[in-house]
Design a protein around this motif. Structure first.
Motif, PDB file in Angstrom:
ATOM      1  N   ARG A  10      -6.038   4.064   3.673  1.00  0.00           N
ATOM      2  CA  ARG A  10      -4.915   3.268   2.908  1.00  0.00           C
ATOM      3  C   ARG A  10      -5.100   3.578   1.448  1.00  0.00           C
ATOM      4  O   ARG A  10      -4.258   3.781   0.864  1.00  0.00           O
ATOM      5  N   SER A  11      -6.415   3.343   1.120  1.00  0.00           N
ATOM      6  CA  SER A  11      -6.802   3.331  -0.514  1.00  0.00           C
ATOM      7  C   SER A  11      -6.414   4.841  -0.987  1.00  0.00           C
ATOM      8  O   SER A  11      -5.769   5.027  -2.059  1.00  0.00           O
ATOM      9  N   ALA A  14      -2.649   5.363  -0.926  1.00  0.00           N
ATOM     10  CA  ALA A  14      -2.051   4.556  -2.274  1.00  0.00           C
ATOM     11  C   ALA A  14      -2.362   5.221  -3.530  1.00  0.00           C
ATOM     12  O   ALA A  14      -1.352   5.472  -4.323  1.00  0.00           O
ATOM     13  N   ASP A  26       3.510   1.224  -7.064  1.00  0.00           N
ATOM     14  CA  ASP A  26       2.940   0.072  -6.645  1.00  0.00           C
ATOM     15  C   ASP A  26       3.245  -0.209  -5.071  1.00  0.00           C
ATOM     16  O   ASP A  26       3.004  -1.002  -4.206  1.00  0.00           O
ATOM     17  N   ALA A  27       4.058   0.927  -4.484  1.00  0.00           N
ATOM     18  CA  ALA A  27       4.377   0.906  -3.170  1.00  0.00           C
ATOM     19  C   ALA A  27       3.389   0.952  -2.165  1.00  0.00           C
ATOM     20  O   ALA A  27       2.190   1.269  -2.186  1.00  0.00           O
ATOM     21  N   ASP A  28       3.399   0.025  -0.943  1.00  0.00           N
ATOM     22  CA  ASP A  28       2.608  -0.139   0.119  1.00  0.00           C
ATOM     23  C   ASP A  28       2.625   1.300   0.732  1.00  0.00           C
ATOM     24  O   ASP A  28       3.568   1.884   1.442  1.00  0.00           O
ATOM     25  N   PRO A  29       1.212   1.707   0.968  1.00  0.00           N
ATOM     26  CA  PRO A  29       1.095   3.153   1.563  1.00  0.00           C
ATOM     27  C   PRO A  29       1.598   3.104   3.253  1.00  0.00           C
ATOM     28  O   PRO A  29       1.532   4.090   3.772  1.00  0.00           O
ATOM     29  N   MET A  30       1.641   1.565   3.675  1.00  0.00           N
ATOM     30  CA  MET A  30       1.827   1.589   5.074  1.00  0.00           C
ATOM     31  C   MET A  30       1.068   2.398   6.012  1.00  0.00           C
ATOM     32  O   MET A  30       1.843   3.186   6.754  1.00  0.00           O
ATOM     33  N   CYS A  44       0.611   7.078   8.213  1.00  0.00           N
ATOM     34  CA  CYS A  44       1.072   6.731   6.809  1.00  0.00           C
ATOM     35  C   CYS A  44       2.618   6.552   7.140  1.00  0.00           C
ATOM     36  O   CYS A  44       3.231   7.732   7.120  1.00  0.00           O
ATOM     37  N   ALA A  46       4.996   5.532   4.484  1.00  0.00           N
ATOM     38  CA  ALA A  46       5.538   4.990   3.531  1.00  0.00           C
ATOM     39  C   ALA A  46       6.729   5.791   3.069  1.00  0.00           C
ATOM     40  O   ALA A  46       7.570   5.344   2.406  1.00  0.00           O
TER      41      ALA A  46
END
Ligand code: ARG
Length: 625
Positions: A10-11, A14, A26-30, A44, A46
């Motif tokens: 996730r990071s 991101a 700032d979007a959530d990488p989902m 992912c 996103a």
């Protein structure tokens, strides 16, 4: 450092999103675990959401993310083929990264990081004096204790509170009756049982119940004067009983020795059963956790006066209420969801209510115990009550942490009812409510029988011990594994099955692991496997490793949602993946010693996670069954 590959991936995503779309940094990488392992381990998602935001087709967005992401050391390199459908990006973990992560998890903490410690008050049990404990009292201790253990496991300070219903007119009614019967030599107060009290409680209720409405109706209809006289006599005697109970309440309030002594007997008799039930169920609630309504009695009058003086509460037709329909704004949002029904905190006759005591309890829990969280394992039917109590406490300023000045998290971990197989509230065949201690002993007995049919040569004492463990596992797991807000159907057969999503199945999975480790020792396999290199090569090993790594997140999500069924889901999945692994990957008969050792270490880790997870559910484990 996180061991959780989801967090790691996730990071990385991101960072990639921020790099590829600086305006949407700032979007959530989902990033989530894949539902279908064929496509990959994680995905992912996103691109779909970002597509609207950046005004580009999702596939193009996915391509840009793909170009920007750096998954080195974690996952296999991505190619155009990694993008599926409209723009899902499939990620396959590197098996070296996976082995590494699992290896890092193999510590005393099992990958669970201690949070910065909070004080968490868990309200559970909440028995009422002089009433027999029945199946309706099963869920609160089971759910509340599992939530409490979860917070303890995460390193928080947990204070359990058994908010005993030990005060008020109904208790005074039964006290009055017992004192009278004792004075008439019809009852020995020294040999009271909870069953006696239950009978006395109901009789006391009945004798104080005035048939005033019936009397009016009979008088109006001009019925036989004899009947009118009979009902009049009933009303007179009930009125006397009622007034006597009120006098008793006054005496209790001033701790009049003779009255208080009887009350203490009622208290002790009830609590003895309550504590015994908790011990049987392996629920950590003792006498010391009791904070009965009586313990707040002296605080209520000054509290209500203070609330009136500060304009938090107001007079309303002789009563005192707290209006909750216009919550003030607090950091940009309403301090609570508006409630149209005001909270009644003092009746016209000056008496206080269940809600008044609960507000005082929040004040004590926050101001005295410094609670950051107040969690309530209480029946869903008390939803409105809890909402009113929480909102009133916020309005009064009682739900603000004294040190951090932040709002205290107050949560009603509401649960549904236990139903019989007919879909109606669980009752005995003759329609009575089932005594909790009977229900528990029947479960243990049936569990013992089930174990015996499988393993006929267990010695009697061991059989009893195993029967109890299997019984606790069956009973608690059946309760905890369903979404707590739903009703669930009580079925001995279902909960005691050794196959499927049950407590006994999980215990058995653990016992099988312990058997392998024992066998390894018996075969002279040394201890070196404990520090062997974990390798994840086979498909089944990989699935097992992936599922192990979800443990810390599962624990956190139980804490944040107060939903122990999430731990059950995790454990059931882990046990299932272990079963497939066990099927496909020989351990003691592995092709070579290093594979054997790596697998032994994996087995042992799974066993410890199972044991730890069952532990937070309050399910004790056993060595064999
Ligand atoms: N004695 C209550 C009842 O039987 C339950 C108490 C729950 N706890 C609380 N703080 N209200 O309904």
């Amino acid at each position: 450092m996180t061991i959780d590959p989801v967090a790691l991936i996730r990071s990385r995503f991101a960072d990639a999103v921020a790099k590829a779309f600086p305006d949407a940094a700032d979007a959530d990488p989902m990033v989530v675990a894949s539902k279908n392992p064929e496509f990959g381990d994680y995905q992912c998602n996103a691109a779909m959401g970002l597509s609207k935001r950046v005004g580009k087709p999702p596939r193009e967005v996915a391509m840009k993310i793909l170009a920007a992401v750096d998954l080195s050391g974690v996952a296999e390199p991505l190619t155009e083929k990694s993008i599926a459908g409209p723009g899902f990006i499939n990620v396959k973990l590197l098996s070296s990264a996976l082995s590494h992560a699992v290896q890092q998890m193999d510590t005393a903490d099992l990958g669970i990081e201690k949070a910065s410690p909070e004080t968490v008050v868990v309200d559970l049990m909440g028995v009422n004096l002089a009433k027999q404990m029945h199946v309706g009292h099963l869920r609160s201790p089971i759910i509340g204790d599992a939530i409490a253990r979860t917070f303890e496991r995460l390193g928080h300070t947990v204070i359990r509170q058994n908010h005993v219903g030990d005060w008020g007119l109904p208790i005074a009614m039964v006290t009055t009756r017992l004192m009278r019967l004792a004075a008439e030599n019809k009852l020995d107060l020294n040999t009271l049982t909870l069953d006696d009290l239950d009978v006395a409680y109901k009789a006391a209720q009945a004798e104080c119940q005035r048939e005033t409405a019936a009397l009016e109706a009979i008088k109006k209809s001009g019925t036989h004067p004899k009947l009118v006289a009979e009902v009049e006599a009933q009303v007179t005697s009930a009125t006397e009983a009622f007034l006597a109970a009120r006098q008793t309440l006054v005496k209790l309030q001033s701790k009049d020795p003779a009255t208080y002594a009887v009350w203490q007997k009622i208290y002790a008799t009830t609590m003895a059963v309550c504590v015994e039930v908790c011990q049987l169920l392996n629920v950590k609630v003792t006498d010391a956790d009791s904070a009965g309504e009586s313990s707040y009695a002296d605080e209520l009058a000054p509290m209500v006066d203070d609330l009136l003086a500060r304009g938090i509460a107001e007079h309303d037709q002789g009563a005192v209420i707290v209006r909750l329909d216009a919550p003030p704004m607090q950091s940009g949002k309403p301090a609570w969801d508006a409630i149209k029904e005001p909270c009644l905190i003092r009746k016209t006759d000056g008496g206080f209510l269940y809600a008044t005591t609960d507000i005082a309890a929040i004040r004590r829990r926050v101001q005295k115990f410094n609670a950051h969280r107040g969690l309530y394992a209480i029946d869903a039917r008390q939803m409105l009550h809890m909402k009113q109590v929480f909102a009133s406490s916020r309005k009064a300023g009682y739900a603000t942490h004294p040190v951090t000045d932040k709002p205290v998290i107050l949560e009603h971990a509401a649960f549904g009812s236990v139903l019989g197989e007919d879909g109606r509230p669980f009752k005995t065949r003759s329609g009575e409510s089932v005594k909790l201690s009977d229900l528990i002993s029947e479960t243990f007995e049936r569990a013992g029988n089930a174990v015996k049919t499988r393993n006929a040569d267990l010695p009697a004492d061991e059989l009893a011990k195993i029967g109890r463990a299997v019984g606790i596992a069956a009973l608690k797991y059946a309760d905890l594994s369903t979404d707590r807000t739903k009703d669930y159907t009580f079925s001995f057969d279902r909960m005691l099955a050794f196959e499927g999503d049950t407590g006994p199945y999980l215990l058995y999975a653990l016992v099988r692991i312990k058997n392998i480790l024992r066998k390894a020792t018996d075969q002279g396999v040394g201890d070196a496997w404990k520090i062997s290199q974990i390798a994840v090569n086979e498909y089944a090993e990989k699935q097992l490793a992936l599922s192990l790594l979800k443990y810390p997140a599962a624990m956190m999500s139980v804490a944040n949602s107060c939903e122990p069924h999430r731990m059950c889901q995790f454990l059931y999945e882990l046990a299932g993946n272990y079963a497939s692994f066990y099927d496909k990957c020989p351990v003691l008969a592995a092709p070579d010693a290093s594979t054997r050792d790596a697998r032994l270490r994996l087995c042992s880790l799974v066993g410890r996670v199972l044991e730890d997870g069952l532990g937070v559910l309050g399910i004790p484990t056993i060595e064999r069954m």
